[in-house]
Design a protein around this motif. Sequence first.
Motif, mmCIF file in Angstrom:
data_model
loop_
_atom_site.group_PDB
_atom_site.id
_atom_site.type_symbol
_atom_site.label_atom_id
_atom_site.label_comp_id
_atom_site.label_asym_id
_atom_site.label_seq_id
_atom_site.Cartn_x
_atom_site.Cartn_y
_atom_site.Cartn_z
ATOM 1 N N ALA A 243 -6.494 -3.885 -1.002
ATOM 2 C CA ALA A 243 -5.227 -3.873 -1.753
ATOM 3 C C ALA A 243 -5.386 -4.512 -3.126
ATOM 4 O O ALA A 243 -4.590 -5.363 -3.522
ATOM 5 N N ASP A 327 3.369 -1.659 1.111
ATOM 6 C CA ASP A 327 2.809 -2.739 0.299
ATOM 7 C C ASP A 327 3.706 -2.877 -0.919
ATOM 8 O O ASP A 327 3.713 -2.010 -1.796
ATOM 9 N N HIS A 414 0.853 -6.158 2.665
ATOM 10 C CA HIS A 414 -0.096 -6.647 1.661
ATOM 11 C C HIS A 414 -0.986 -7.756 2.215
ATOM 12 O O HIS A 414 -2.157 -7.864 1.844
#
Length: 441
Positions: A243, A327, A414
């Motif tokens: 991420a 996310d 996340h």
Amino acid sequence: MIAINKIPFRHATPNPKPISSVPRFSCPVVDFNLRFTRKTRKKEGFRLLWVDESGRMDLIRKLSRGCLGHKSKKDKNVEAEYVNGGVDVFDDAATAAGSKMQPDHLVITVNGIIGSAADWRYAAEQFVKQLPDKVIVHRSECNPSRLTFDGVDLMGERLAEEVNDVVRRWHGVQKISFVAHSLGGLVARYAIGRLYECSTRTRSASDPENLLKEGANTAGQHLDQFYEARIAGLEPMNFITFATPHLGSRGHKQLPLLCGLPFLEKRASLTAHWIAGRSGKHLFLTDNDDGRPPLLLRMVNDGDDLHFMSALRSFKRRVAYANANYDHVVGWRTSSIRRQDELPKENLLLNDMKYPHIVHIEKRNDGDIASKMSSSVGTQVINLEEEMIRGLNQVSWERVDVSFHKSRQRYVAHNTIQVKSYWLNSDGADVVQHMIDNFLL
């Protein structure tokens, strides 16, 4: 009430663990049991110092939630040694003196914004449990908490210095890999540009090593001259990000928290530095140091003294794990280094029982690196994004798309993708397992 008990100290068997700046004691170890008596609470005991089975004394640095507590019996071989600048996690038996299979692979983990070395605790333990004689994991701690607002460049310089210190401590390691989360991926990309070394050496053409060949003939004997790339003097193996906003956060829906609303995205690019300091400027491509282009744009090419792309190219594997949804901090495109029309469609998503949250895997060969022109190029923002995509695609990437759509932990995707805290992000364990199962040793 303070109870003091003396425990006889037993000398540990010598082993090749790194020389640490943490003081070593030769006197008997004192076991402090502090009990605080309050009217409304029961007595609580905190054990500050202890001696383990081999007689080695350790220090608990954190007593709050999430700290590294006592080892359970099943985890007794996993050691965590606190040193200046981070935490080394390794298998005690594998690193003991006389061990036939001592680890030669150093794995550096890097935290994201407002993070710490504790963020990679779960993954580090899994690495060492499953590859005890292969890896030593160093959880970097040079950029914790508010220091993550200092900017990608300053954080990268600190990380490079820390990595050099770790390599000097661990004699015998020959390979190096990086595993980074969120902003830490950009910091790691900057650091490897600083740590990159390239030298030439001459060897026989029959040498099996796979190096870049230039060709030479010396004194009638066929010899070859090769460029040998190193990161901090070690052989680069895996560069893995989770991420990470590789393209920054400025583009449309690159910061999903803003819901794709143009006026909010424009306002965020103008005010990000109020919240995240220089790091905010770097993420939104608004930095203009000495009239130079934004840092993230410069990081898709080699500079005069920082070889960003040469360093990335030197790794055997480059992997980008990306959240396909939920996310709220890092968008799908920026974390997977793709254009909008390159994102996988729903009917292409996998259904893997072993890795239930991994929904798509894309492996590109070096011959597939050439990028096609995007039909949406038109504004300066898109031009910057397109240039970064083209620059980063000079090297091949493995892209692993993750979805926690059916998970109760989806709204913290996340952090779940890296299992930042096991009790809160445990559903991401299969993603960490996928990384370890495919780790190039």
